[in-house]
Write a protein that holds these residues in place. Structure first.
Motif, PDB file in Angstrom:
ATOM      1  N   GLU A  80       0.845  -1.191   0.000  1.00  0.00           N
ATOM      2  CA  GLU A  80       0.000   0.000   0.000  1.00  0.00           C
ATOM      3  C   GLU A  80       0.882   1.243   0.000  1.00  0.00           C
ATOM      4  OE1 GLU A  80      -3.129  -2.261   3.016  1.00  0.00           O
ATOM      5  OE2 GLU A  80      -2.233  -0.342   3.541  1.00  0.00           O
ATOM      6  N   ALA A  81       0.358   2.306  -0.498  1.00  0.00           N
ATOM      7  CA  ALA A  81       1.120   3.555  -0.482  1.00  0.00           C
ATOM      8  C   ALA A  81       1.354   3.989   0.958  1.00  0.00           C
ATOM      9  CB  ALA A  81       0.361   4.646  -1.231  1.00  0.00           C
ATOM     10  N   ALA A  82       2.584   4.347   1.260  1.00  0.00           N
ATOM     11  CA  ALA A  82       2.904   4.793   2.619  1.00  0.00           C
ATOM     12  C   ALA A  82       2.311   6.175   2.858  1.00  0.00           C
ATOM     13  CB  ALA A  82       4.420   4.834   2.806  1.00  0.00           C
ATOM     14  N   GLU A  83       1.883   6.413   4.081  1.00  0.00           N
ATOM     15  CA  GLU A  83       1.316   7.714   4.394  1.00  0.00           C
ATOM     16  C   GLU A  83       2.334   8.847   4.291  1.00  0.00           C
ATOM     17  OE1 GLU A  83      -0.845   7.717   7.994  1.00  0.00           O
ATOM     18  OE2 GLU A  83      -2.182   6.095   7.416  1.00  0.00           O
ATOM     19  N   PRO A  84       3.557   8.678   4.863  1.00  0.00           N
ATOM     20  CA  PRO A  84       4.537   9.759   4.695  1.00  0.00           C
ATOM     21  C   PRO A  84       4.892   9.935   3.223  1.00  0.00           C
ATOM     22  CG  PRO A  84       5.206   8.226   6.420  1.00  0.00           C
ATOM     23  CD  PRO A  84       4.069   7.592   5.697  1.00  0.00           C
ATOM     24  N   GLN A  85       5.138  11.151   2.827  1.00  0.00           N
ATOM     25  CA  GLN A  85       5.463  11.446   1.444  1.00  0.00           C
ATOM     26  C   GLN A  85       6.971  11.444   1.224  1.00  0.00           C
ATOM     27  OE1 GLN A  85       2.945  11.820  -0.943  1.00  0.00           O
ATOM     28  NE2 GLN A  85       1.791  11.091   0.837  1.00  0.00           N
ATOM     29  N   ALA A  86       7.377  10.964   0.067  1.00  0.00           N
ATOM     30  CA  ALA A  86       8.795  10.981  -0.285  1.00  0.00           C
ATOM     31  C   ALA A  86       9.267  12.423  -0.460  1.00  0.00           C
ATOM     32  CB  ALA A  86       9.017  10.194  -1.573  1.00  0.00           C
ATOM     33  N   GLN A  87      10.444  12.698   0.086  1.00  0.00           N
ATOM     34  CA  GLN A  87      11.030  14.033  -0.053  1.00  0.00           C
ATOM     35  C   GLN A  87      12.496  13.911  -0.448  1.00  0.00           C
ATOM     36  OE1 GLN A  87       9.623  15.418   4.031  1.00  0.00           O
ATOM     37  NE2 GLN A  87       9.342  17.310   2.864  1.00  0.00           N
ATOM     38  N   ALA A  88      12.915  14.755  -1.372  1.00  0.00           N
ATOM     39  CA  ALA A  88      14.296  14.727  -1.858  1.00  0.00           C
ATOM     40  C   ALA A  88      15.204  15.438  -0.854  1.00  0.00           C
ATOM     41  CB  ALA A  88      14.394  15.387  -3.228  1.00  0.00           C
ATOM     42  N   ILE A  89      15.582  14.695   0.168  1.00  0.00           N
ATOM     43  CA  ILE A  89      16.448  15.216   1.221  1.00  0.00           C
ATOM     44  C   ILE A  89      17.773  14.470   1.151  1.00  0.00           C
ATOM     45  CG2 ILE A  89      16.729  15.531   3.714  1.00  0.00           C
ATOM     46  CD1 ILE A  89      13.650  15.363   3.927  1.00  0.00           C
ATOM     47  N   ALA A  90      18.866  15.204   1.136  1.00  0.00           N
ATOM     48  CA  ALA A  90      20.183  14.580   1.020  1.00  0.00           C
ATOM     49  C   ALA A  90      20.454  13.674   2.215  1.00  0.00           C
ATOM     50  CB  ALA A  90      21.261  15.652   0.914  1.00  0.00           C
ATOM     51  N   LEU A  91      21.033  12.505   1.948  1.00  0.00           N
ATOM     52  CA  LEU A  91      21.383  11.554   2.988  1.00  0.00           C
ATOM     53  C   LEU A  91      22.852  11.164   2.876  1.00  0.00           C
ATOM     54  CD1 LEU A  91      18.370   9.047   2.874  1.00  0.00           C
ATOM     55  CD2 LEU A  91      18.875  10.677   4.699  1.00  0.00           C
ATOM     56  N   THR A  92      23.483  10.916   4.010  1.00  0.00           N
ATOM     57  CA  THR A  92      24.827  10.343   4.013  1.00  0.00           C
ATOM     58  C   THR A  92      24.670   8.842   4.202  1.00  0.00           C
ATOM     59  OG1 THR A  92      25.790  12.342   4.967  1.00  0.00           O
ATOM     60  CG2 THR A  92      27.073  10.320   5.161  1.00  0.00           C
ATOM     61  N   VAL A  93      24.808   8.099   3.110  1.00  0.00           N
ATOM     62  CA  VAL A  93      24.596   6.652   3.123  1.00  0.00           C
ATOM     63  C   VAL A  93      25.930   5.954   3.372  1.00  0.00           C
ATOM     64  CG1 VAL A  93      23.815   4.646   1.803  1.00  0.00           C
ATOM     65  CG2 VAL A  93      22.625   6.846   1.571  1.00  0.00           C
ATOM     66  N   LEU A  94      25.996   5.170   4.440  1.00  0.00           N
ATOM     67  CA  LEU A  94      27.212   4.432   4.781  1.00  0.00           C
ATOM     68  C   LEU A  94      27.226   3.051   4.149  1.00  0.00           C
ATOM     69  CD1 LEU A  94      27.457   5.320   8.591  1.00  0.00           C
ATOM     70  CD2 LEU A  94      28.432   6.540   6.629  1.00  0.00           C
ATOM     71  N   TYR A  95      26.042   2.501   3.893  1.00  0.00           N
ATOM     72  CA  TYR A  95      25.937   1.153   3.320  1.00  0.00           C
ATOM     73  C   TYR A  95      24.515   0.957   2.820  1.00  0.00           C
ATOM     74  CZ  TYR A  95      25.820  -3.998   3.115  1.00  0.00           C
ATOM     75  OH  TYR A  95      25.677  -5.301   2.704  1.00  0.00           O
ATOM     76  N   GLU A  96      24.385   0.219   1.730  1.00  0.00           N
ATOM     77  CA  GLU A  96      23.049  -0.098   1.227  1.00  0.00           C
ATOM     78  C   GLU A  96      23.113  -1.344   0.379  1.00  0.00           C
ATOM     79  OE1 GLU A  96      19.217   1.938  -1.098  1.00  0.00           O
ATOM     80  OE2 GLU A  96      21.167   2.947  -1.099  1.00  0.00           O
ATOM     81  N   ASP A  97      22.148  -2.233   0.575  1.00  0.00           N
ATOM     82  CA  ASP A  97      21.966  -3.359  -0.326  1.00  0.00           C
ATOM     83  C   ASP A  97      20.466  -3.566  -0.513  1.00  0.00           C
ATOM     84  OD1 ASP A  97      21.054  -4.690   1.953  1.00  0.00           O
ATOM     85  OD2 ASP A  97      22.863  -5.906   2.198  1.00  0.00           O
ATOM     86  N   ALA A  98      20.070  -4.710  -1.019  1.00  0.00           N
ATOM     87  CA  ALA A  98      18.653  -4.942  -1.310  1.00  0.00           C
ATOM     88  C   ALA A  98      17.813  -5.091  -0.052  1.00  0.00           C
ATOM     89  CB  ALA A  98      18.497  -6.197  -2.173  1.00  0.00           C
ATOM     90  N   TYR A  99      18.477  -5.292   1.094  1.00  0.00           N
ATOM     91  CA  TYR A  99      17.747  -5.627   2.315  1.00  0.00           C
ATOM     92  C   TYR A  99      17.703  -4.510   3.343  1.00  0.00           C
ATOM     93  CZ  TYR A  99      18.860 -10.130   0.199  1.00  0.00           C
ATOM     94  OH  TYR A  99      19.020 -11.156  -0.690  1.00  0.00           O
ATOM     95  N   LEU A 100      18.741  -3.704   3.394  1.00  0.00           N
ATOM     96  CA  LEU A 100      18.797  -2.676   4.430  1.00  0.00           C
ATOM     97  C   LEU A 100      19.662  -1.512   3.979  1.00  0.00           C
ATOM     98  CD1 LEU A 100      21.830  -3.045   5.859  1.00  0.00           C
ATOM     99  CD2 LEU A 100      20.707  -5.006   6.897  1.00  0.00           C
ATOM    100  N   ILE A 101      19.578  -0.436   4.727  1.00  0.00           N
ATOM    101  CA  ILE A 101      20.366   0.762   4.446  1.00  0.00           C
ATOM    102  C   ILE A 101      20.848   1.336   5.778  1.00  0.00           C
ATOM    103  CG2 ILE A 101      18.273   2.199   4.363  1.00  0.00           C
ATOM    104  CD1 ILE A 101      19.728   3.989   2.319  1.00  0.00           C
ATOM    105  N   VAL A 102      22.094   1.789   5.802  1.00  0.00           N
ATOM    106  CA  VAL A 102      22.688   2.395   6.986  1.00  0.00           C
ATOM    107  C   VAL A 102      23.034   3.836   6.657  1.00  0.00           C
ATOM    108  CG1 VAL A 102      24.545   2.283   8.686  1.00  0.00           C
ATOM    109  CG2 VAL A 102      23.636   0.171   7.707  1.00  0.00           C
ATOM    110  N   VAL A 103      22.554   4.771   7.463  1.00  0.00           N
ATOM    111  CA  VAL A 103      22.783   6.191   7.195  1.00  0.00           C
ATOM    112  C   VAL A 103      23.389   6.869   8.415  1.00  0.00           C
ATOM    113  CG1 VAL A 103      20.887   6.311   5.536  1.00  0.00           C
ATOM    114  CG2 VAL A 103      20.471   6.898   7.931  1.00  0.00           C
ATOM    115  N   ASP A 104      24.058   7.974   8.151  1.00  0.00           N
ATOM    116  CA  ASP A 104      24.604   8.827   9.212  1.00  0.00           C
ATOM    117  C   ASP A 104      23.651  10.007   9.351  1.00  0.00           C
ATOM    118  OD1 ASP A 104      26.134  10.180  11.013  1.00  0.00           O
ATOM    119  OD2 ASP A 104      27.976  10.197   9.831  1.00  0.00           O
ATOM    120  N   LYS A 105      22.782   9.939  10.366  1.00  0.00           N
ATOM    121  CA  LYS A 105      21.724  10.943  10.526  1.00  0.00           C
ATOM    122  C   LYS A 105      22.288  12.231  11.122  1.00  0.00           C
ATOM    123  CE  LYS A 105      18.804  11.323  13.969  1.00  0.00           C
ATOM    124  NZ  LYS A 105      18.736  12.793  14.182  1.00  0.00           N
TER     125      LYS A 105
END
Length: 330
Positions: A80-105
């Motif tokens: 189902e469509a998620a209630e929060p809306q997607a926003q183009a906010i820059a992220l510092t991504v430390l790791y990402e694969d098909a299963y999970l993502i690690v970010v520096d918030k």
């Protein structure tokens, strides 16, 4: 038709499973969850309630019924469509694969929308960043938040992109089988310089917006801390750098525990009772610190799907790094 041993979840498709007589006999929802590890028991219960689970063509809705041998089909609806809306906010991504993502918030970013912060959150940013790679958490196309750090706390956060990763990460956190190290710049210095704090933490009886150490009730909270640097005179320190390792993850745990030791995080607007020395206040102002000086510096865990050992480190953000440099000159 596939068996349970080689099945994989196909979102928006039919998931087929054959149960043998040896595999049957247990409670239905539990048995299906055991043989379909990519679906949680709660998810299977929801699918059954929606009439999406059949055996030999017959719709099954009684989750407590005994599982019988035969061929089962589970209709996995598209997310189902998620209630929060997607926003183009820059992220510092430390790791990402098909299963999970690690970010520096960064500090100032809430992890997910809530009253007062309906947008601009990590979830909004991840919906945009991950896009179609989100296969759905509980049937909804959204990031799977398994742990949170406070809006004004910076540092490493891991987020699930699939149900399987969400279940696996949740299990790791529940078992405390994950490394979490925080750096805190605090007022004064705790005594002793290295110890383990074990208390019960729950809502304050005088201020429901705050957490507190409780004599009874609440939940057990365990924090290991070690003083790394003392700023100012050793006999009368003005501030200190601590490393805190979490064994549990209660709301505001480190902030509450350090305040209970008389050394709250510098800049903490909620738990920082008592002002720091004038020199420390000047350093905080010069560094532009407008939040609690707390940073999630290290996050280590075993990947819940691939089994790979992962460890991520984040340097101090600019405000804390500058503050530490200024404190070093005291």
């Amino acid at each position: 038709m596939n068996t349970a041993d080689d099945e994989e979840v196909l979102v928006g498709d039919i998931l087929a499973l054959t149960l043998t007589a040896e595999q049957a006999g247990g409670r239905l929802d539990k048995t299906l969850a055991e043989h379909l590890p990519d679906l949680s028991r709660a998810r299977i219960q929801a699918l059954m309630a929606a009439g999406q689970v059949t055996r030999e063509g017959k719709v099954l809705t009684d989750t407590s019924a005994k599982a019988q041998a035969g061929e089962y089909e589970l209709l996995i609806p598209p997310p189902e469509a998620a209630e929060p809306q997607a926003q183009a906010i820059a992220l510092t991504v430390l790791y990402e694969d098909a299963y999970l993502i690690v970010v520096d918030k960064p500090p100032g970013m809430a992890v997910h929308p809530a009253p007062g912060t309906p947008s601009g959150t990590l979830v909004n940013a991840l919906l945009h960043h991950c896009g179609d790679s989100l296969s759905g958490i509980g049937g909804v196309a959204r990031p799977g938040i398994v742990h949170r750090i406070d809006k004004e706390t910076s540092g490493v956060v891991v987020v699930a992109k699939t149900d399987a990763a969400h279940q696996g990460l949740s299990a790791l956190f529940a078992a405390h089988d994950i490394d979490r190290i925080y750096v805190a710049l605090v007022r004064g210095a705790p005594t002793p310089p290295k110890a383990t704090i074990v208390t019960q933490i729950g809502r304050s009886s005088t201020d429901r917006k705050k957490m507190a150490v409780l004599k009874s009730g609440g939940r057990e909270a365990i924090t290991h801390y070690s003083t790394r640097t003392v700023f100012g005179q050793q006999k009368k320190p003005q501030a200190a750098r601590l490393e805190c390792t979490l064994e549990t993850g209660r709301t505001h745990q480190i902030r509450v525990h350090l305040a209970s030791k008389g050394s709250p995080c510098l800049g903490d607007p909620v738990y920082g009772s008592g002002p720091p020395t004038p020199a420390v206040r000047d350093a905080m102002a010069q560094a532009g610190l407008t939040r609690q000086a707390l940073h999630a510096a290290v996050l280590g865990f075993v990947h819940p799907v691939t089994g790979e050992t992962l460890r991520f480190e984040s340097p101090l953000p600019p405000d804390m790094a500058q503050l530490e440099a200024l404190l070093s000159a005291l």
